[in-house]
Design a protein around this motif. Structure first.
Motif, short mmCIF file in Angstrom:
data_model
loop_
_atom_site.label_atom_id
_atom_site.label_comp_id
_atom_site.label_asym_id
_atom_site.label_seq_id
_atom_site.Cartn_x
_atom_site.Cartn_y
_atom_site.Cartn_z
N ILE A 98 -0.74 -7.08 14.86
CA ILE A 98 -1.24 -5.74 14.52
C ILE A 98 -0.52 -4.70 15.39
N ARG A 99 -0.38 -5.02 16.67
CA ARG A 99 0.33 -4.10 17.58
C ARG A 99 1.76 -3.87 17.08
N HIS A 100 2.40 -4.94 16.65
CA HIS A 100 3.78 -4.83 16.14
C HIS A 100 3.82 -3.91 14.92
N ILE A 101 2.87 -4.10 14.01
CA ILE A 101 2.85 -3.26 12.79
C ILE A 101 2.65 -1.79 13.17
N PHE A 102 1.74 -1.53 14.09
CA PHE A 102 1.50 -0.15 14.53
C PHE A 102 2.76 0.44 15.18
N ARG A 103 3.45 -0.38 15.98
CA ARG A 103 4.65 0.11 16.67
C ARG A 103 5.79 0.36 15.67
N ALA A 131 0.92 -2.57 -5.80
CA ALA A 131 1.21 -2.69 -7.24
C ALA A 131 1.23 -4.14 -7.69
N SER A 132 1.68 -5.03 -6.80
CA SER A 132 1.73 -6.45 -7.21
C SER A 132 0.44 -7.19 -6.85
N GLY A 133 -0.56 -6.45 -6.40
CA GLY A 133 -1.87 -7.04 -6.10
C GLY A 133 -1.85 -7.98 -4.92
N ALA A 134 -0.90 -7.76 -3.99
CA ALA A 134 -0.77 -8.68 -2.86
C ALA A 134 -1.52 -8.23 -1.61
N LEU A 135 -2.18 -7.06 -1.69
CA LEU A 135 -2.90 -6.59 -0.50
C LEU A 135 -4.40 -6.64 -0.73
N GLY A 136 -5.11 -7.00 0.33
CA GLY A 136 -6.57 -7.06 0.26
C GLY A 136 -7.21 -6.23 1.35
N GLY A 137 -8.37 -6.67 1.80
CA GLY A 137 -9.15 -5.85 2.72
C GLY A 137 -8.71 -5.90 4.17
N LEU A 138 -7.90 -6.88 4.56
CA LEU A 138 -7.53 -6.98 5.98
C LEU A 138 -6.14 -6.39 6.23
N LEU A 139 -5.11 -7.00 5.64
CA LEU A 139 -3.75 -6.49 5.85
C LEU A 139 -3.62 -5.07 5.28
N GLY A 140 -4.24 -4.86 4.11
CA GLY A 140 -4.20 -3.54 3.48
C GLY A 140 -4.76 -2.49 4.42
N ARG A 141 -5.90 -2.81 5.03
CA ARG A 141 -6.54 -1.87 5.95
C ARG A 141 -5.65 -1.65 7.19
N CYS A 142 -5.04 -2.72 7.64
CA CYS A 142 -4.17 -2.64 8.83
C CYS A 142 -2.98 -1.71 8.57
N ILE A 143 -2.37 -1.87 7.40
CA ILE A 143 -1.20 -1.03 7.06
C ILE A 143 -1.64 0.43 6.92
#
Lengths: 457, 280
Positions: A98-103, A131-143
């Motif tokens: 998560i830290r890496h994604i934020f950075r 669009a490809s339906g690959a994101l959900g409630g955790l990674l989607g929220r993180c991004i």
């Protein structure tokens, strides 16, 4: 758990990055391949010239998910062997991921720290994954949260301020003198490579772009590449009279533009501001030209000094930006821990709602069938209010225990107790993007009840 | 009503003071917030309009028929022009000069004598010339005030650009060309107003047979300012005075105009009026 596998300018040289990212369409299928794997429940691929990374959510053990991601990475990088690729790949899991994604979103991990393009590229990757339906409630929220972190970093620090290349410094200076470049005429004196790079940036928004060079062939070739027109070398003085920004880069050993020439030109210009960017070594513009009223000369040393200042000021903001990332990580961590008890809370509310609704309908078709529509509405609202008030304390306390950094075990004990006491069979399910602890509102079904009530004699 | 007018006067002063502090803090890099100060200027303009209106009603004095409100009206007009034109010329940070000047003029109007003791002979002459004279002069002064502030901004930016010190204030000031264009536009419009003001002033002076030394001094300074501004505009058109030189001449012209206004207002202040009366 969120996991990241990828390579970037930190782990792979450009020769490797271009072979991975250069695969182009081969990376398009990465998300589809990953979503076909049971080890991964969400995924996103970020591919830029400086990084190719896969962000994912592990369905089970993170090590299994990382292994699956490495496999898929290898399958979609046919230009490299698995062993060769493995030496350049990095991996993160949990808080580090998560830290890496934020950075990354905040441009703290970029080759040029503070560059703004990465956020747009991440947004594009996010849109493609959604669009490809690959994101959900955790990674989607993180991004999504990473966009907010990037915005905070950009507005609360000067990480993106200052210019960090010769071209961008030249453009920045021209804008600080003339405002919009759309009203400016740019003259390129000489056809060197440096001038071409600077002119590509300056000429992009300019009203007019002229190339003046001793060799007309080279001038024509350069004019064609920068979408400009050619001016004869003999007309240099006349061209100077009509240009606003002049970039000089000839290989002449003596000054091409001297003080006497500029004084004559300024009379023709009626004193209008003239900005000369001299990127030639040796210099093309006599230094004393800078002393003439309304004429400004910046040479390569001046520009490099400004680049160094820009870079220094950006780096001085890194600590402040990292601090924002740390704050946001803590906030996200609380959300993550609260998330573990969310299925229990949702199930509890659903259960109470179902019981109340059933009892209400039973009463309205039995002993209370004589009630008017208004009375039924009043009773329904009363039930909603009572249920929400009763559930408020257990909900907030459970979330508070879960959100506390040391409350993990207590929270799961409380959640288990609630599941046992209220027979909540669905509470073990992984929360979905749409899951939320909405207040109980039987009144939403009042309309149907009312219509039905009207039929009762 | 007087009490309410006083409250509005004080509130306006406080708002201009806050705007000045915010503008200066941003210009010197002590604050990154830059949206609040222009909004405070808009609020200040509204409060000042109410203050002038209420005061003139309470004191039964038309704001354009005497000197009592002249200073406040000049700063009000300058702020209205700033608020209206700041986007067009990208002049947000010129507010750092306008706001303190507006505050100074607004406060100074309180000490500019009272209508009851106004010794302006114009009160004895019912004519449309006086309102036209006052309105054009007030607008002219407001425009010169803006030109003065813009010229200051230009000189600072130009100096930093010549010295190649391109951080801090340099980055916060508008582009050099925008400053020059704005300064010229303000100067040209102010010059038109000044010309009308001088013409009506000459006619009015002949009618009231004003021969007081202070009137003569004012007239001399007024004509001097007119010649200074005329020269600045003519030389700019010819291409000789542009940029830095034009800014210096604008500042000089504004100082002349300020002296005219100072003499105008000083006549209404008891001790100063006596001093001026004793002039040979």
């Amino acid at each position: 758990m969120i996991v990241v596998v990828g390579l970037s300018h930190r782990t792979a040289p450009v020769q490797v990055r271009e072979r991975v990212a250069g695969g182009g369409e081969s990376l398009d299928g990465v998300v589809a391949s990953l979503m076909a794997r049971a080890e991964v429940s969400e995924s996103l691929v970020l591919s830029t010239c400086n990084r190719v990374e896969i962000f994912a959510t592990a369905s089970g053990a993170p090590t299994d998910a990382i292994r699956a991601m490495r496999d898929v990475f290898g399958q979609h990088t046919p230009m490299m062997t698995g062993e060769e690729l493995a030496t350049h790949l990095f991996e993160y899991g949990g808080g580090e991921a998560i830290r890496h994604i934020f950075r990354v979103a905040s441009s703290l991990d970029s080759l040029v720290v503070g560059e703004p393009q990465i956020l747009g590229q991440l947004k594009d990757a996010y849109d493609a994954a959604v669009a490809s339906g690959a994101l959900g409630g955790l990674l989607g929220r993180c991004i999504e949260r990473s966009f907010g972190v990037a915005k905070r970093v950009r507005t609360e620090t000067a990480l993106g301020a200052g210019s960090v290349s010769i071209s961008s410094v030249a453009v920045d200076l021209a804008q600080r003198i003339f405002g919009e470049l759309s009203s400016c005429a740019v003259l390129l004196v000489g056809a060197g490579e440096m001038a071409e790079a600077a002119t590509r940036s300056l000429g992009r928004g300019a009203r007019q772009l002229r190339v003046c060079n001793r060799s007309i062939e080279r001038a024509e070739a350069l004019a064609a590449t920068v979408d400009g027109s050619v001016a004869p070398w003999e007309d240099l003085e006349r061209e100077l009279a009509t240009a606003d920004v002049v970039v000089t880069s000839t290989s002449a050993r003596a000054f091409v533009i001297d003080s006497a020439m500029v004084k004559r030109v300024m009379r023709l210009r009626r004193g209008k501001t003239l900005f000369l960017i001299d990127i030639a070594v040796p210099r093309n513009v006599e230094p004393s030209v800078h002393a003439i009223d309304n004429v400004y000369v910046y040479n390569i040393d001046d520009l490099e000094e400004l680049v160094a200042e820009g870079m220094k000021s950006r780096l001085s903001e890194v600590d402040a930006a990292e601090s924002i990332v740390r704050d946001e990580l803590a906030v996200f961590d609380v959300w993550l821990r609260e998330r573990t008890v969310r299925p229990t809370i949702v199930a509890l509310r659903e259960k109470i709602r179902a019981v109340l609704e059933a009892e209400r309908e039973k009463a309205f078709s039995g002993k209370l069938r004589h009630l008017s529509v208004e009375d039924r509405n009043a009773i329904t609202h009363m039930l909603d209010g009572a249920a929400n008030k009763l559930l408020h304390a257990p909900t907030t306390r459970l979330k508070s225990v879960a959100g506390a950094s040391t409350g993990g075990d207590s929270a799961s004990e409380f959640a288990s107790a609630l599941q046992y006491l209220f027979e909540l069979h669905d509470a073990e399910a992984e929360p979905k993007p749409g899951d939320h602890e909405a207040p109980i509102a039987l009144s939403s079904s009042v309309a149907a009840s009312s219509a039905w009530a009207k039929l009762i004699p | 009503m007087i009490f309410l007018a006083n409250i509005l006067f004080v509130t306006t002063s406080l708002v201009y003071l806050a705007a000045s502090a915010l503008f200066l803090a941003h210009l010197t890099g002590r604050s990154s917030a830059n949206a609040l100060a222009p909004r405070l200027m808009v609020l200040g303009v509204a409060l000042q309009a109410a203050s002038i209106l209420l005061s003139s009603v309470a004191l039964h004095v038309c704001p354009v028929r005497g000197v009592h409100f002249a200073l406040s009206v000049v700063s009000f007009a300058a702020c209205v022009l700033y608020v209206s034109l700041r986007h067009r010329y990208r002049l947000d940070f010129i507010g750092a000069f306008i706001a303190p000047l507006a505050l100074t003029f607004h406060l100074a109007s309180r000490f500019g004598g009272s209508p009851a003791h106004d010794s302006d002979p114009a009160h004895r002459l019912q004519s449309v010339i006086l309102p036209v004279h006052v309105i054009t002069n007030v607008l002219g002064d407001a425009l010169f005030l803006l030109a003065f502030a813009t010229a200051l901004g230009y000189l600072i930016k130009e100096r930093l650009l010549k010295q190649k010190r391109l951080s801090g204030i340099f980055r916060r000031l508008p582009p050099l060309d925008s400053l020059e264009r704005a300064e010229h536009a303000f100067l040209l419009s102010g010059f038109v107003m000044l010309t009308i003001g001088l013409m009506t002033g000459t006619v009015w002076a002949a009618r009231v047979e004003a021969g007081h030394p202070a009137d003569v001094m004012r007239a001399v300074l007024g004509y001097t300012s007119w010649f200074v501004f005329a020269a600045a505009l003519a030389f700019r058109a010819s291409g000789r005075w542009r940029g830095r030189r034009a800014s210096y001449i604008t500042i000089f012209g504004f100082l002349c105009m300020s002296l005219v206004m100072l003499l105008y207002v000083a006549r209404t202040i008891g001790p100063l009026a006596s001093l001026l009366m004793e002039l040979p």
